[in-house]
Design a protein around this motif. Structure first.
Motif, PDB file in Angstrom:
ATOM      1  N   GLU A 103     -12.166  56.329  72.273  1.00 50.80           N
ATOM      2  CA  GLU A 103     -10.897  56.381  71.561  1.00 50.80           C
ATOM      3  C   GLU A 103     -10.084  57.494  72.206  1.00 50.80           C
ATOM      4  OE1 GLU A 103     -10.990  56.534  67.339  1.00 50.80           O
ATOM      5  OE2 GLU A 103     -11.973  54.576  67.142  1.00 50.80           O
ATOM      6  N   LYS A 104      -9.097  57.066  72.983  1.00 51.57           N
ATOM      7  CA  LYS A 104      -8.267  58.002  73.730  1.00 51.57           C
ATOM      8  C   LYS A 104      -7.112  58.477  72.861  1.00 51.57           C
ATOM      9  CE  LYS A 104      -5.931  58.269  78.230  1.00 51.57           C
ATOM     10  NZ  LYS A 104      -5.695  57.515  79.494  1.00 51.57           N
ATOM     11  N   HIS A 105      -6.855  59.795  72.879  1.00 52.78           N
ATOM     12  CA  HIS A 105      -5.830  60.378  72.023  1.00 52.78           C
ATOM     13  C   HIS A 105      -4.673  60.948  72.838  1.00 52.78           C
ATOM     14  CE1 HIS A 105      -8.582  59.815  68.731  1.00 52.78           C
ATOM     15  NE2 HIS A 105      -9.492  60.586  69.307  1.00 52.78           N
ATOM     16  N   ASN A 106      -3.467  60.755  72.318  1.00 52.86           N
ATOM     17  CA  ASN A 106      -2.259  61.213  73.003  1.00 52.86           C
ATOM     18  C   ASN A 106      -2.014  62.695  72.777  1.00 52.86           C
ATOM     19  OD1 ASN A 106       0.131  60.890  74.516  1.00 52.86           O
ATOM     20  ND2 ASN A 106       1.348  60.648  72.677  1.00 52.86           N
ATOM     21  N   ASP A 112     -10.469  63.314  73.644  1.00 52.43           N
ATOM     22  CA  ASP A 112     -10.825  61.913  73.434  1.00 52.43           C
ATOM     23  C   ASP A 112     -12.211  61.840  72.788  1.00 52.43           C
ATOM     24  OD1 ASP A 112      -8.489  61.349  74.740  1.00 52.43           O
ATOM     25  OD2 ASP A 112      -9.421  60.671  76.597  1.00 52.43           O
ATOM     26  N   ASP A 113     -12.419  60.805  71.975  1.00 52.44           N
ATOM     27  CA  ASP A 113     -13.736  60.576  71.366  1.00 52.44           C
ATOM     28  C   ASP A 113     -14.491  59.573  72.226  1.00 52.44           C
ATOM     29  OD1 ASP A 113     -13.551  62.187  68.948  1.00 52.44           O
ATOM     30  OD2 ASP A 113     -12.003  60.765  68.314  1.00 52.44           O
ATOM     31  N   ARG A 114     -15.746  59.890  72.565  1.00 50.15           N
ATOM     32  CA  ARG A 114     -16.561  59.027  73.413  1.00 50.15           C
ATOM     33  C   ARG A 114     -17.969  58.926  72.837  1.00 50.15           C
ATOM     34  NH1 ARG A 114     -13.785  62.592  76.767  1.00 50.15           N
ATOM     35  NH2 ARG A 114     -12.337  61.638  78.246  1.00 50.15           N
ATOM     36  N   TRP A 115     -18.497  57.691  72.829  1.00 47.95           N
ATOM     37  CA  TRP A 115     -19.855  57.454  72.356  1.00 47.95           C
ATOM     38  C   TRP A 115     -20.583  56.548  73.341  1.00 47.95           C
ATOM     39  CZ3 TRP A 115     -15.443  56.873  69.470  1.00 47.95           C
ATOM     40  CH2 TRP A 115     -15.267  57.715  68.366  1.00 47.95           C
ATOM     41  N   GLY A 120     -32.340  50.806  73.607  1.00 50.23           N
ATOM     42  CA  GLY A 120     -33.781  51.022  73.567  1.00 50.23           C
ATOM     43  C   GLY A 120     -34.192  51.962  72.454  1.00 50.23           C
ATOM     44  N   LEU A 121     -33.310  52.894  72.138  1.00 47.83           N
ATOM     45  CA  LEU A 121     -33.576  53.864  71.070  1.00 47.83           C
ATOM     46  C   LEU A 121     -32.808  53.533  69.804  1.00 47.83           C
ATOM     47  CD1 LEU A 121     -33.272  57.135  73.214  1.00 47.83           C
ATOM     48  CD2 LEU A 121     -35.373  55.957  72.550  1.00 47.83           C
ATOM     49  N   ASP A 122     -31.955  52.506  69.878  1.00 47.81           N
ATOM     50  CA  ASP A 122     -31.037  52.173  68.793  1.00 47.81           C
ATOM     51  C   ASP A 122     -30.292  53.434  68.355  1.00 47.81           C
ATOM     52  OD1 ASP A 122     -29.710  50.572  66.952  1.00 47.81           O
ATOM     53  OD2 ASP A 122     -31.198  50.913  65.378  1.00 47.81           O
ATOM     54  N   LEU A 123     -29.754  54.133  69.360  1.00 46.26           N
ATOM     55  CA  LEU A 123     -29.134  55.440  69.126  1.00 46.26           C
ATOM     56  C   LEU A 123     -27.691  55.444  69.621  1.00 46.26           C
ATOM     57  CD1 LEU A 123     -29.342  58.533  68.499  1.00 46.26           C
ATOM     58  CD2 LEU A 123     -30.090  58.809  70.897  1.00 46.26           C
ATOM     59  N   VAL A 124     -26.775  55.931  68.786  1.00 49.78           N
ATOM     60  CA  VAL A 124     -25.394  56.155  69.188  1.00 49.78           C
ATOM     61  C   VAL A 124     -25.259  57.643  69.519  1.00 49.78           C
ATOM     62  CG1 VAL A 124     -22.967  56.094  68.529  1.00 49.78           C
ATOM     63  CG2 VAL A 124     -24.517  54.277  67.764  1.00 49.78           C
ATOM     64  N   LYS A 125     -25.028  57.921  70.777  1.00 47.37           N
ATOM     65  CA  LYS A 125     -24.939  59.303  71.255  1.00 47.37           C
ATOM     66  C   LYS A 125     -23.482  59.675  71.484  1.00 47.37           C
ATOM     67  CE  LYS A 125     -26.177  62.197  75.227  1.00 47.37           C
ATOM     68  NZ  LYS A 125     -26.836  62.210  76.565  1.00 47.37           N
ATOM     69  N   ARG A 126     -23.039  60.727  70.853  1.00 48.51           N
ATOM     70  CA  ARG A 126     -21.671  61.192  71.058  1.00 48.51           C
ATOM     71  C   ARG A 126     -21.591  62.009  72.345  1.00 48.51           C
ATOM     72  NH1 ARG A 126     -17.299  61.501  67.612  1.00 48.51           N
ATOM     73  NH2 ARG A 126     -15.621  62.859  68.338  1.00 48.51           N
ATOM     74  N   THR A 257     -14.737  49.145  67.008  1.00 48.01           N
ATOM     75  CA  THR A 257     -15.379  49.983  65.997  1.00 48.01           C
ATOM     76  C   THR A 257     -16.834  50.210  66.366  1.00 48.01           C
ATOM     77  OG1 THR A 257     -16.077  48.085  64.655  1.00 48.01           O
ATOM     78  CG2 THR A 257     -13.878  48.987  64.223  1.00 48.01           C
ATOM     79  N   GLU A 258     -17.492  51.073  65.601  1.00 47.02           N
ATOM     80  CA  GLU A 258     -18.901  51.354  65.866  1.00 47.02           C
ATOM     81  C   GLU A 258     -19.764  50.109  65.682  1.00 47.02           C
ATOM     82  OE1 GLU A 258     -22.503  54.307  64.321  1.00 47.02           O
ATOM     83  OE2 GLU A 258     -20.404  54.820  63.905  1.00 47.02           O
ATOM     84  N   ARG A 259     -19.339  49.203  64.849  1.00 48.55           N
ATOM     85  CA  ARG A 259     -20.111  47.976  64.615  1.00 48.55           C
ATOM     86  C   ARG A 259     -20.337  47.200  65.914  1.00 48.55           C
ATOM     87  NH1 ARG A 259     -19.290  42.534  63.481  1.00 48.55           N
ATOM     88  NH2 ARG A 259     -20.810  41.625  62.007  1.00 48.55           N
ATOM     89  N   SER A 260     -19.357  47.220  66.822  1.00 48.58           N
ATOM     90  CA  SER A 260     -19.478  46.469  68.074  1.00 48.58           C
ATOM     91  C   SER A 260     -20.505  47.058  69.028  1.00 48.58           C
ATOM     92  CB  SER A 260     -18.110  46.392  68.766  1.00 48.58           C
ATOM     93  OG  SER A 260     -17.240  45.534  68.068  1.00 48.58           O
ATOM     94  N   LEU A 261     -20.956  48.273  68.764  1.00 46.63           N
ATOM     95  CA  LEU A 261     -21.978  48.858  69.627  1.00 46.63           C
ATOM     96  C   LEU A 261     -23.298  48.112  69.466  1.00 46.63           C
ATOM     97  CD1 LEU A 261     -21.267  52.675  69.111  1.00 46.63           C
ATOM     98  CD2 LEU A 261     -20.374  51.147  70.874  1.00 46.63           C
TER      99      LEU A 261
END
Length: 271
Positions: A103-106, A112-115, A120-126, A257-261
């Protein structure tokens, strides 16, 4: 994405600049800020949204090779402003199912937010702001290269121009925030796409180079279809090729959204 997108990459310029006010200036009067603003739009904001398939070839200093394949979905909130991006990896097997979300911010005061989703770990890493200029999935691209570095965090100076290109120097406004001292960028006057970007360290030594190798007019937008990032010191480099590029396809906000991960929007990835 590519960056990976579309990149990540960057091309720019026109023989004459028509400003937002509608007045026409000669090439000698155009400012560095006007040039780089047009370059940012050309490189990262073609169309309201877009999709591309990318192939990344990573070659190290010993000529060992790795391949990464992925699909990029991108949607603009506003031109030159906020932007949303998803990068879905498909090959090889060890990265299949991995997803990179941006999510790129002006707002220059907001990173910017990046994840990164690791299946394999079912992990969302920021991805922290401090890691934005580290290797993206083992390549010579940085995380920041994928969505593009904001032009608001650097100061630009027009060094020279030829019939074909502008050459600008960019100096970071916060020196301790990045590993480079400054970079030079060559922008094509006919497309406003950055063609060459060279990064220099504190001793004025060139250590990193970004090149646009091929472009193509797609739906009225001159688009980078092949680029290269080189580690000048080691000799390693990464080639990025983009294909099946499409713009203005009507991507819905709901997929960014995070759901699409964990549940990729298959209907959009297969179109």
């Amino acid at each position: 994405m590519t960056n990976l997108l579309k990149s990540i990459t960057t091309p720019v310029a026109l023989v004459a600049a028509i400003l937002a006010s509608g007045s026409v200036q000669s090439a000698t009067e155009v400012t560095a800020e006007q040039i780089i603003s047009k370059a940012e739009l050309a490189a990262y904001y073609a169309g309201k949204d877009g999709k591309t398939q990318a192939r990344m070839m990573i070659i190290d200093e010993q000529e060992r090779r790795q391949v990464r394949q992925f699909t990029i979905l991108r949607k603009d909130v506003e031109d030159g402003g906020d932007q949303k991006m998803l990068v879905f990896f498909s090959r090889p097997a060890d990265v299949s199912g991995m997803v990179f979300r941006v999510e790129k911010h002006n707002d220059v005061s907001t990173d910017d937010d990046r994840w990164l989703y690791l299946p394999g770990l079912d992990l969302v890493k920021r991805i922290s702001a401090g890691d934005k200029r580290t290797s993206f999935v083992g390549s010579h691209f940085f995380y920041e290269d994928v969505s593009g570095r904001s032009t608001k965090v650097d100061s630009f100076e027009l060094l020279e121009q030829t019939e074909q290109r502008y050459t600008l120097k960019a100096t970071p406004k916060v020196a301790n925030d990045v590993e480079f001292s400054y970079y030079k960028i060559q922008i094509d006057k006919s497309s406003y796409l950055p063609m060459v970007i060279e990064f220099y360290d504190a001793s004025n030594t060139l250590y990193r180079k970004v090149e646009t190798l091929e472009t193509e007019n797609i739906s009225g937008y001159v688009t980078v279809t092949k680029s290269k990032i080189s580690d000048v010191k080691t000799g390693g480099y990464t080639l990025m090729e983009f294909r099946n590029i499409s713009y203005d396809i009507g991507l819905p906000d709901s997929i960014f959204t995070e759901r699409s991960l964990r549940t990729p929007p298959i209907e959009w990835l297969r179109r």
